[in-house]
Write a protein that holds these residues in place. Structure first.
Motif, short mmCIF file in Angstrom:
data_model
loop_
_atom_site.label_atom_id
_atom_site.label_comp_id
_atom_site.label_asym_id
_atom_site.label_seq_id
_atom_site.Cartn_x
_atom_site.Cartn_y
_atom_site.Cartn_z
N GLY A 6 25.13 12.96 11.99
CA GLY A 6 26.41 13.55 12.37
C GLY A 6 26.37 14.02 13.81
N TYR A 57 32.24 7.11 10.17
CA TYR A 57 32.91 8.40 10.00
C TYR A 57 32.68 8.97 8.61
N GLU A 58 32.79 8.11 7.58
CA GLU A 58 32.63 8.58 6.20
C GLU A 58 31.21 9.04 5.91
N TYR A 60 28.41 9.40 8.30
CA TYR A 60 27.72 10.22 9.28
C TYR A 60 28.62 11.24 9.97
N GLY A 61 29.93 11.16 9.78
CA GLY A 61 30.84 12.07 10.46
C GLY A 61 30.96 11.78 11.95
N ASN A 63 32.70 9.81 15.06
CA ASN A 63 33.89 9.08 15.48
C ASN A 63 33.49 8.07 16.54
#
Length: 142
Positions: A6, A57-58, A60-61, A63
């Motif tokens: 993340g 994104y789902e 590891y968060g 963008n």
């Protein structure tokens, strides 16, 4: 910074001479190499840029823009083009052809493509991948 775990906030110390060199994260880096490896792995499995973007994104968060994903995968495309245009030896005393059957045999998956790999062994005994061909089916015409 984007990492496989993340987003991570970094506080970089400053010194008057500007001589501080970080040991783990290079100066001005916005992402660690692990993200590039994840992008390449997903791309090699046939995921689209949009799929990779949503997966990062789902899971590891992170963008990651489509432009970033395209830039990472373009490097591999350049290396593949170099490999495809490399000069081959004039003689390969041993030539091997390996056929990989479709993956759905006995497993119930819908993968029907046939994969063929040609390997040549040079005079010194080193193996060289000469080509890889993938077809929609294992028809005799292929």
């Amino acid at each position: 910074m984007s990492t496989s775990n993340g987003l991570v906030e970094l506080a970089v110390p400053r010194d008057r001479n500007g001589s501080f060199e970080p040991a783990i994260v290079p100066k001005r880096a916005r992402r660690l190499g692990n993200i590039d490896e994840v992008i390449l792995s997903l791309h090699s499995r046939g995921m689209t840029t949009r799929d990779i973007e949503s997966h990062l994104y789902e899971v590891y968060g992170v963008n990651a823009s489509r432009e970033l994903i395209s830039n990472v995968t373009e490097v591999v495309a350049d290396e593949i083009a170099l490999w495809q245009t490399r000069p081959l030896d004039e003689v390969y005393p041993i030539l091997l052809r390996r056929r990989h059957p479709p993956a759905d045999q006995g497993q119930g998956r819908g993968d029907h493509e046939g994969r063929h790999l040609a390997v040549g062994v040079d005079v010194e005994g080193r193996k060289h991948a000469l080509g890889l061909w993938i077809a929609d089916s294992e028809a005799a015409k292929f």
